[in-house]
Motif scaffolding. Structure first.
Motif, short mmCIF file in Angstrom:
data_model
loop_
_atom_site.label_atom_id
_atom_site.label_comp_id
_atom_site.label_asym_id
_atom_site.label_seq_id
_atom_site.Cartn_x
_atom_site.Cartn_y
_atom_site.Cartn_z
N HIS A 4 0.72 -1.32 0.09
CA HIS A 4 0.30 0.32 -0.42
C HIS A 4 0.63 1.01 0.25
CE1 HIS A 4 -3.12 -1.90 2.09
NE2 HIS A 4 -3.88 -2.20 1.11
N VAL A 5 0.87 1.28 -0.55
CA VAL A 5 1.72 3.38 -0.99
C VAL A 5 0.69 4.10 -0.79
CG1 VAL A 5 3.24 4.74 -2.67
CG2 VAL A 5 3.42 1.83 -2.74
N THR A 6 1.10 5.24 -0.10
CA THR A 6 -0.15 6.15 0.47
C THR A 6 0.32 7.50 0.25
OG1 THR A 6 -1.06 5.57 2.75
CG2 THR A 6 -1.03 7.58 2.50
N VAL A 7 0.25 8.34 -1.02
CA VAL A 7 0.65 9.03 -1.63
C VAL A 7 0.24 10.70 -1.80
CG1 VAL A 7 1.12 10.87 -4.16
CG2 VAL A 7 1.33 7.66 -4.21
N ALA A 8 0.61 12.33 -1.42
CA ALA A 8 0.19 13.33 -0.71
C ALA A 8 -0.50 13.72 -2.78
CB ALA A 8 1.32 13.80 -0.40
N VAL A 9 -1.49 14.27 -2.85
CA VAL A 9 -1.44 15.23 -4.29
C VAL A 9 -2.17 16.29 -3.55
CG1 VAL A 9 -2.00 13.62 -5.43
CG2 VAL A 9 -4.26 14.42 -3.74
N GLY A 10 -1.19 17.61 -4.50
CA GLY A 10 -2.26 18.91 -4.16
C GLY A 10 -3.52 18.58 -4.97
N ASN A 11 -4.24 20.20 -3.81
CA ASN A 11 -5.03 20.67 -3.67
C ASN A 11 -5.80 20.49 -5.17
OD1 ASN A 11 -7.65 21.09 -2.76
ND2 ASN A 11 -7.31 23.90 -2.29
N ARG A 67 1.08 10.10 -14.10
CA ARG A 67 -0.67 10.17 -15.49
C ARG A 67 -1.84 11.02 -15.30
NH1 ARG A 67 1.97 4.90 -15.83
NH2 ARG A 67 0.03 4.28 -15.41
N ALA A 68 -2.84 10.82 -13.80
CA ALA A 68 -3.56 10.57 -13.67
C ALA A 68 -3.85 12.72 -13.19
CB ALA A 68 -4.57 10.45 -12.26
N CYS A 69 -2.48 13.05 -12.80
CA CYS A 69 -2.51 14.43 -12.52
C CYS A 69 -2.47 15.23 -14.25
CB CYS A 69 -1.51 14.81 -12.08
SG CYS A 69 -1.58 14.35 -10.59
N ALA A 70 -1.60 14.49 -15.23
CA ALA A 70 -1.99 15.24 -16.34
C ALA A 70 -3.19 15.15 -16.93
CB ALA A 70 -0.50 13.43 -17.60
N THR A 71 -4.25 14.40 -16.88
CA THR A 71 -5.34 14.68 -17.50
C THR A 71 -6.04 15.78 -16.60
OG1 THR A 71 -6.53 12.69 -15.68
CG2 THR A 71 -5.69 12.37 -17.97
N VAL A 72 -5.62 16.01 -15.57
CA VAL A 72 -6.27 17.23 -14.72
C VAL A 72 -5.98 18.65 -14.38
CG1 VAL A 72 -7.56 18.00 -13.11
CG2 VAL A 72 -7.96 15.70 -13.70
N GLY A 73 -5.91 19.45 -14.14
CA GLY A 73 -4.79 21.25 -14.09
C GLY A 73 -5.18 20.77 -12.77
N GLY A 74 -4.03 21.41 -11.97
CA GLY A 74 -3.83 22.30 -10.48
C GLY A 74 -4.14 21.39 -9.64
N ILE A 75 -3.42 20.62 -9.77
CA ILE A 75 -2.92 19.35 -8.84
C ILE A 75 -1.44 19.14 -8.86
CG2 ILE A 75 -2.97 16.62 -8.50
CD1 ILE A 75 -5.29 16.35 -9.45
N GLY A 76 -0.50 19.32 -7.73
CA GLY A 76 0.07 19.83 -7.24
C GLY A 76 1.27 18.52 -7.36
N GLU A 77 2.23 19.09 -7.44
CA GLU A 77 3.40 17.49 -7.69
C GLU A 77 3.31 16.27 -6.58
OE1 GLU A 77 6.61 15.59 -9.31
OE2 GLU A 77 5.46 17.59 -9.97
N PRO A 78 2.58 14.82 -6.89
CA PRO A 78 2.53 14.11 -5.82
C PRO A 78 3.73 13.61 -5.29
CG PRO A 78 2.71 13.30 -8.23
CD PRO A 78 2.48 14.39 -7.96
N ALA A 79 3.68 13.25 -3.64
CA ALA A 79 5.14 13.41 -3.14
C ALA A 79 4.25 11.92 -2.82
CB ALA A 79 5.25 13.86 -2.01
N VAL A 80 5.34 10.65 -2.36
CA VAL A 80 4.60 9.54 -1.30
C VAL A 80 5.30 9.40 -0.37
CG1 VAL A 80 5.64 7.08 -0.88
CG2 VAL A 80 5.50 7.88 -3.40
N ARG A 81 4.57 9.04 0.61
CA ARG A 81 3.67 9.86 2.40
C ARG A 81 4.87 8.84 3.06
NH1 ARG A 81 4.18 14.47 3.15
NH2 ARG A 81 2.34 16.42 2.21
N ARG A 82 4.46 6.92 1.97
CA ARG A 82 4.53 5.90 3.36
C ARG A 82 3.84 5.12 2.05
NH1 ARG A 82 0.67 5.32 8.84
NH2 ARG A 82 1.28 2.71 8.88
#
Length: 87
Positions: A4-11, A67-82
């Protein structure tokens, strides 16, 4: 191994953008929201990844989210949390 990989995403600015973003991810993705009412926003997502190592799981998760971020504008750089191994 399964992780299970938890990824932080921008607003995301709009709820429709969040919906579009989540539809691009695998079905077993678990979204985590923060806030209340109109201030509710997506903060993290948890993906289940099959990989040979935790490093590979991290790379695969980031590629999937990017890949999912590329389809939607306004999402920040994802970062792996855990990264957690599933037993």
């Amino acid at each position: 191994m399964k992780c299970h990989v938890t990824v932080a995403v921008g607003n995301t600015a709009e709820s429709s953008a969040t919906d579009t973003f989540l539809r691009q991810l695998p079905r077993d993705t678990f979204p985590m929201f923060v806030g209340y009412g109109n201030d509710l926003r997506l903060s993290n997502i948890r993906l289940t990844i099959e990989a040979l190592s935790e490093d590979d799981a991290t790379k695969q998760a980031l590629e999937t989210v990017n890949r999912a971020c590329a389809t939607v504008g306004g999402i920040g750089e994802p970062a792996v949390r855990r990264v957690d191994q599933v037993k």
